[in-house]
Design an enzyme around this catalytic site. Structure first.
Site, PDB file in Angstrom:
ATOM      1  N   LYS A 135       0.844  -1.205   0.000  1.00  0.00           N
ATOM      2  CA  LYS A 135       0.000   0.000   0.000  1.00  0.00           C
ATOM      3  C   LYS A 135       0.876   1.250   0.000  1.00  0.00           C
ATOM      4  CE  LYS A 135      -3.712   2.198   2.683  1.00  0.00           C
ATOM      5  NZ  LYS A 135      -4.543   2.102   3.914  1.00  0.00           N
ATOM      6  N   SER A 187      -9.300   2.385   3.541  1.00  0.00           N
ATOM      7  CA  SER A 187      -8.412   3.075   2.626  1.00  0.00           C
ATOM      8  C   SER A 187      -7.463   2.141   1.871  1.00  0.00           C
ATOM      9  CB  SER A 187      -7.576   4.108   3.392  1.00  0.00           C
ATOM     10  OG  SER A 187      -6.722   3.491   4.335  1.00  0.00           O
ATOM     11  N   SER A 246      -9.624   0.282   7.681  1.00  0.00           N
ATOM     12  CA  SER A 246      -9.072   0.400   6.338  1.00  0.00           C
ATOM     13  C   SER A 246      -8.523  -0.882   5.745  1.00  0.00           C
ATOM     14  CB  SER A 246      -7.968   1.463   6.321  1.00  0.00           C
ATOM     15  OG  SER A 246      -8.523   2.743   6.426  1.00  0.00           O
TER      16      SER A 246
END
Length: 467
Positions: A80, A156, A180
């Site tokens: 990520k 997220s 997230s």
């Protein structure tokens, strides 16, 4: 070799050892899958084929010598874009971050993966600084759900979830400050684990404070356990990190769950849940009962802690972005800029009061979990909604994304381990998730129950049509 991109990390490693296929073939298969589908998903920030293939060739040589560097040597992996990767710009989904920096360090989890020989294919999308529960940003645009590209994959860590669900790579890393990892896992039908706070070292520490965790996102529970064996190893840069206990998270996965005490709370006592989601979760709980667990329907007995979470999260946004010069503030996601503006009304007494209330919630849950091994709920009260939207049209207001994620952020406040495991599909073909929260520090039981449920069902074997 055409389906190597769908194989689990565990199966890839076994195949490497037996020379059925090589890390180079696995990397090429995953890179080809990215090339086929990235235009429709937009899940990637960086794609590094040359670096990936060079790393895969080095791994192949080690396997041919029978000398792998670690348990995931040669496995394609995605990171990520909130986690530092040496040599890559980590822009955090923001136009306010300059790419003109040294980029000379790995985050702890990335460093451990590199040391084990993981093959980094690239980095995945995030909303700006990981601030919300969907994945779009002014920098990278809108990331989409492979089950229905008109829908959001959540956030997220939506780039990681979409990528895993689409067969880009078996291993992906996410972060979780209010859901997230679990929100996008729920929306895309993959497995995501938010470990106990401090279990996976992090650095630099999140600007949003001690609600933020780093964890695995994979298509199988076994792969998440395998990844935990690597990323939970110590790193002195994180002064919040738990003492390293050398746990093997794969060791007791197949022990079964007979006799475990499970609290089942369909709504936490205050959430309005979509009827289809509620039915799917109730069926999943019946599976747990059939596996021998003792299930009791009971609410943990706390009021919605959204006001506490918002004060802490909004304050983190202010600390991160409040001092930006006006010309840079104009570059922000407008909703994030609004959060920063809202945060100026939060006073010191408000902040300290929220910390006190958070402590009371943590104590209450520690006491509640003395009676139960686990607490299960839906992961989300709704299925995935339109991509590019912050919230469904009927769930909006100053709460922003917090209004529709009521099952996830409470367990960031309490810091307990929690996971989302796929538990079915709506009539519209969208995934639903079962949320499993464990006792603080007991990540292994969360993985064990997740694995037992996964192996008793077939949801984790499903692939989006056309992928």
């Amino acid at each position: 070799m055409s389906d190597l991109h769908w194989k689990s990390a565990a199966k890839l490693v076994k195949g490497f050892a037996k020379r059925k296929f090589s890390p180079v073939e696995a990397a090429r298969a995953c890179l080809a899958q990215i090339e086929r589908h990235e235009k429709s998903l937009n899940a990637m920030v960086e794609i590094r084929p040359e670096e990936a293939l060079a790393a895969a060739k080095a791994s192949e040589k080690r396997w041919l010598k029978g000398e792998p560097q670690g348990p995931i040597d040669g496995v394609p992996t995605l990171i990520k874009d909130l986690l530092l990767v040496r040599g890559w710009p980590t822009l955090r989904g923001s136009r306010t971050v300059s790419p003109d920096q040294a980029w000379d360090q790995d985050a702890p989890s990335v460093a451990r993966l590199r040391e084990c020989g993981a093959v980094f294919l690239g980095s995945t999308t995030t909303p700006e600084f990981g601030w919300k529960g969907v994945t779009d940003s002014p920098l990278t645009g809108i990331t989409r759900n492979p089950w229905d590209t008109t829908k959001t994959p959540g956030g997220s860590s939506g780039g990681s979830s979409a990528a895993a669900a689409a067969g880009y790579a078996p291993l992906t890393l996410g972060t979780d400050g209010g859901g997230s990892i679990r929100i996008p896992a729920g929306f895309t039908g993959i497995y995501g684990l938010k470990p106990s706070f401090g279990r996976v070292p992090a650095w630099p520490l999140s600007p949003f404070g001690t609600v933020a965790h780093v964890g695995p996102m994979t298509r199988s529970v076994e792969d998440s356990a395998l990844l935990m064996n690597v990323i939970s190893q110590p790193d002195a840069r994180d002064w919040h990190a738990l003492p390293y206990d050398g746990a093997d998270y794969t060791e007791k996965l197949k022990k079964g769950i007979k006799g475990l005490r499970i609290a089942y709370s369909p709504t936490l006592g205050y959430v309005d849940v979509n009827p289809e989601i509620a039915r799917l979760v109730k069926k999943a709980v019946k599976v747990l009962e059939g596996l021998g667990a003792h299930v009791e329907e009971v609410d943990p007995g706390f009021a919605d802690p959204a006001p506490i979470f918002r004060i802490l999260w909004w304050s983190g946004a202010r600390a991160l972005l409040g001092q930006l010069p006006p010309e840079k503030k104009k570059l922000l996601d407008p909703n994030l800029a609004d959060v920063v503006e809202q945060s100026y009304s939060i006073g010191l007494d408000d902040y300290l009061g929220a910390i006190k209330e958070r402590g009371a919630l943590g104590t209450k849950m520690r006491q509640f979990m003395e009676r139960y091994d686990l607490l299960v709920t839906p992961t989300l009260p709704i299925p995935a909604f339109e991509a590019g939207k912050l919230s469904p049209a009927d769930i909006d207001g100053n709460g922003k994304w917090v209004n529709w994620t009521p099952f996830s952020y409470p367990f960031n406040l309490t810091q307990q381990p929690a996971a989302s495991v796929p538990c079915g599909f709506t009539s519209g073909g969208l995934p639903a998730g079962l949320h499993i929260a464990g006792r603080m520090f007991d990540d292994r039981t969360v993985l064990r129950v997740s694995h037992a449920y996964e192996q008793a069902t077939t949801w984790h074997t499903m692939q989006p049509k056309g992928f």
